[in-house]
Structures are given as structure tokens and as C-alpha cells.
Design an enzyme around this catalytic site. Structure first.
Site, PDB file in Angstrom:
ATOM      1  N   HIS A   7       0.810  -1.215   0.000  1.00  0.00           N
ATOM      2  CA  HIS A   7       0.000   0.000   0.000  1.00  0.00           C
ATOM      3  C   HIS A   7       0.847   1.271   0.000  1.00  0.00           C
ATOM      4  CE1 HIS A   7       0.393  -0.316   4.512  1.00  0.00           C
ATOM      5  NE2 HIS A   7       0.457   1.004   4.399  1.00  0.00           N
ATOM      6  N   ASP A  66       0.434  -7.568   1.494  1.00  0.00           N
ATOM      7  CA  ASP A  66       0.808  -6.165   1.651  1.00  0.00           C
ATOM      8  C   ASP A  66       2.323  -5.979   1.656  1.00  0.00           C
ATOM      9  OD1 ASP A  66       0.229  -3.448   1.850  1.00  0.00           O
ATOM     10  OD2 ASP A  66       0.362  -3.455   4.028  1.00  0.00           O
ATOM     11  N   SER A 126       4.722   2.593   7.830  1.00  0.00           N
ATOM     12  CA  SER A 126       4.481   1.429   6.981  1.00  0.00           C
ATOM     13  C   SER A 126       5.723   1.034   6.205  1.00  0.00           C
ATOM     14  CB  SER A 126       3.361   1.713   5.978  1.00  0.00           C
ATOM     15  OG  SER A 126       2.110   1.513   6.545  1.00  0.00           O
TER      16      SER A 126
END
Length: 390
Positions: A123, A153, A237
Site C-alpha cells: 500500500h 501487503d 508502513s
């Protein structure tokens, strides 16, 4: 619930309203910075050397503090980089055709020849026209996205390796215990706070978090993650979750974002990530087994249609209805038809699309699978040869 946030430009009004929020972010609108002095740590003993400078009225002291945390960060922090997602801009007067849609983090895990390889989150780079990696020294490098996988992911980037000296070492996430100290390094809220370090413990292992990947309101996947109370914020992230030895034991991915929730950060276990990383680096994609059918959960079928067309026994309350069968697929060749209701794979009961997908993607690698399904009230058995699904 899912990994994905809207981009920072579209998500500034209520960033904490979501239950599941990815730690993907960019611009900080405003913050109150509060300085604190930490006098101890769970990660090791503190050694200090002090030097006094005196005057007739004032005395000041400077201290050099060394702990296991500072030593670990010194050794590994340069392997954590910033990852900027550049997408097509809509300003006709801008000097460039792209603009930053958000910024995350990444971990340099290998250097080979004149190239270096970085793992980050899917993402973080999703929808990017260009990806720019910012090293710890501020150097910017254009990155090539070798591959990206929405289900786990994860994504792998390739950059020139001439400027890179520090490479992270992977640890073993299977031996982690609750209460074990960990360190998170990343770029919360974007590159303005690059290289931020937070500490905490492993709060739980083997957590299963439901994810709505395509944003249709239905859970598509269950992500198995590590839980930590080390602060994980938007921009973290793709960053590193380290053990006390400085080894990467997780890739920071998301957090629980609720007003009433504090300190629940989530990371992809490195043991789960390694085979995906290898496949993305080598093949550019992850292949998974496929039955060759389009599916609908039984509970989504209106009662009148269920009674009139499926003719299921009264005791069957859960299952997965076949909407259509791909011509030439394993399901087609095995004789599965539209309106069959699947209830079992290889003797394992499946009551939802999520359970079926989870079983296929994690328990079955290749070959065939035995499918049990109801047709006109009769339970039938099919041997389905699986094909590859990308």
C-alpha cells in the site's frame, strides 16, 4: 477494515475515525512537541560518561548515554529508508507531472552487485507512477518496483547500491514471546520525522486481523500479524520492527486506529514475509492456486432464491455458492457448475469466501483439491486440478 487509508490530502479531517488504519502517511498539519527524559530502559544497562563545566554561578553537565537501544539503532538505522509514492499530478501549472501522494518506509535487506533491494508495503507504492527512496543521509534514489502483492501487503524495490553501506539482517519471528522488547524504526508522518525510533514489547503473536482489500464491505483476507505497543504511526508502513539483537523480525504495516485504543501496532512476521519477498524479487509476482470459479457467500443469497433454486437441506446454513465457472478451468473439467454450494475442501469445512481463500492460499500449494458441494440437495464430491492465479 483494511490496510489502506486515503492519501493524506484526502484524510486530514478525521484520521482517527477508522478502525483499521495503515501506517501510510505524508504531511503533518501541526503537532505539539513535548520533550521527555528517559532515565532507564528495559533493553539493557546504561553506561554514561560525564564531563563538568563550572563557573562561579552556573554549572552545566553534558552526558553521553549508551544503551543496548542506542547501539542497536546506530548499527541498523541506516538500513531503514523513506519511500515516496509519486503519482500523476492534476496541476497544469506545476513544473513536474507528478506529485507526492504519500510517504512510507522501507528496509534494505540485500545488496548484490551494483544494486540494493528494499522491502516495503504494497500500500506504500500502490498506484505510484514513480517511487523515490530517501536514504538516511538524505540522498534520493529512483526505485524500480520489482513486484507487489496485495494479499500480504508486501512489495520489493530495487535501487542503485553505490551509496548504500548498511543492510538489515533478518531474524526469526517464530521464536518471539509476548513481553520481548522490540524497536520500531521508520518515518512517522513522512520524511519530516525520518528515522524515528520507538520502543516497546511484543504484545501478542499470531494475531489474525480481517482485511477488506477491495473496499466492498466484505472481509477478503485475514492477515496474520505481530502485535506490539511500540508506536506505529502513519508513515511507519514498511519500516523495521527489530528484536534486541537488531534483527528484523517484522515489517510494520498497520495499527488499530480508534479513539478508545492506544498502543496496538501490527507488523508482518518476517518468517511469513521472506518467501513472498523472494518470489517478488525473482518473479515480480506471487502465484497462488485457483479453482477457476466466481463465488458468493450463501448468506448473501436471498432466502427465496435459496429455497427455490439451491434446494439445500435444512441443516446447511453456511457455504459458498458458485456464481460462474471459468471455461477450461480445473473446476470446469471436474464438473462443478453454477449454483453448486461448496461446503468442504480436503475434508476442511469452509463457510465463507474468506475461509476458502485462506485455506487455498496457505494450506495448498499445487496439485489438486477435493471439493464437496451440494447440488439440488445432493452432496457431491469433485476432484479439482488447481491452476495458478496471480
Amino acid at each position: 477494515m483494511g490496510y489502506y487509508n486515503t492519501t493524506p490530502q484526502n484524510n486530514q479531517k478525521n484520521p482517527l475515525k477508522r478502525y483499521m488504519a495503515s501506517s501510510f502517511g505524508g504531511v503533518l498539519a501541526g503537532a505539539l512537541l513535548v520533550g521527555t527524559l528517559v532515565t532507564g530502559t528495559d533493553l539493557g544497562e546504561t553506561e554514561s560518561a560525564t564531563a563538568g563545566v563550572q563557573s562561579s554561578e552556573l554549572q552545566s553537565e553534558s552526558a553521553i548515554v549508551t544503551t543496548d537501544v542506542t547501539e542497536t539503532v546506530d548499527a541498523t538505522a541506516d538500513a531503514v529508508v523513506g519511500v515516496s509514492n509519486l503519482q500523476a499530478g492534476n496541476n497544469p501549472f506545476a513544473q513536474t507531472s507528478t506529485q507526492e501522494a504519500g510517504a512510507g518506509s522501507g528496509v534494505i535487506y540485500k545488496k548484490q552487485g551494483d544494486a540494493a533491494f528494499i522491502v516495503t508495503n504494497h500500500h506504500v507504492v500502490e498506484g505510484a507512477k514513480e517511487v523515490v527512496v530517501t536514504l538516511a543521509n538524505g540522498e534520493e534514489l529512483e526505485a524500480e518496483v520489482l513486484g507487489s502483492d496485495v494479499w500480504t501487503d508486501l512489495a520489493v524495490l530495487k535501487v542503485p547500491g553505490a551509496q548504500i553501506e548498511t543492510v538489515a539482517e533478518f531474524g526469526d519471528s517464530s521464536v518471539l514471546k509476548s513481553g520481548e522488547p522490540v524497536i520500531a524504526i521508520g518515518n512517522p508522518l513522512g520524511l519530516q520525522f525520518s528515522g524515528s525510533v520507538t520502543t516497546g514489547v511484543i504484545s501478542g503473536t499470531e494475531r489474525a486481523i480481517p482485511i477488506d482489500i477491495n473496499k466492498d464491505g466484505q472481509e477478503d483476507w485475514q492477515s496474520e500479524v505481530l502485535q506490539t505497543d511500540a508506536a506505529i504511526n502513519p508513515g511507519n508502513s514498511g519500516g523495521a520492527l527489530l528484536n534486541a539483537q537488531g534483527q528484523v523480525i517484522g515489517i510494520n504495516s498497520m495499527k488499530i486506529a480508534q479513539d478508545a485504543v492506544e498502543g496496538i501496532g501490527l507488523a508482518i512476521p518476517i518468517n511469513s514475509a521472506i518467501p513472498i519477498i523472494s518470489e517478488l524479487e525473482g518473479e515480480g509476482e506471487v502465484s497462488r492456486p485457483s479453482l477457476g470459479v466466481a463465488l458468493l457467500e450463501l448468506e448473501q443469497v436471498p432466502a427465496e432464491i435459496r429455497n427455490a433454486e439451491l434446494n439445500l437441506p435444512g441443516e446447511v446454513e453456511d457455504g459458498i455458492v458458485v456464481q460462474s465457472v471459468q471455461e477450461g478451468s480445473g473446476a470446469d473439467k471436474a464438473g462443478i457448475e453454477a449454483k453448486d454450494t461448496i461446503v468442504e475442501l480436503n475434508g476442511q469445512a469452509v463457510s465463507s469466501v474468506l475461509e476458502l481463500r485462506q485455506y487455498l492460499y496457505t494450506e495448498v500449494e499445487e496439485g489438486s483439491v477435493t471439493v464437496k458441494a451440494y447440488r439440488n440437495g445432493e452432496l457431491k464430491t469433485f476432484e479439482v486440478q488447481l491452476s495458478e492465479e496471480i
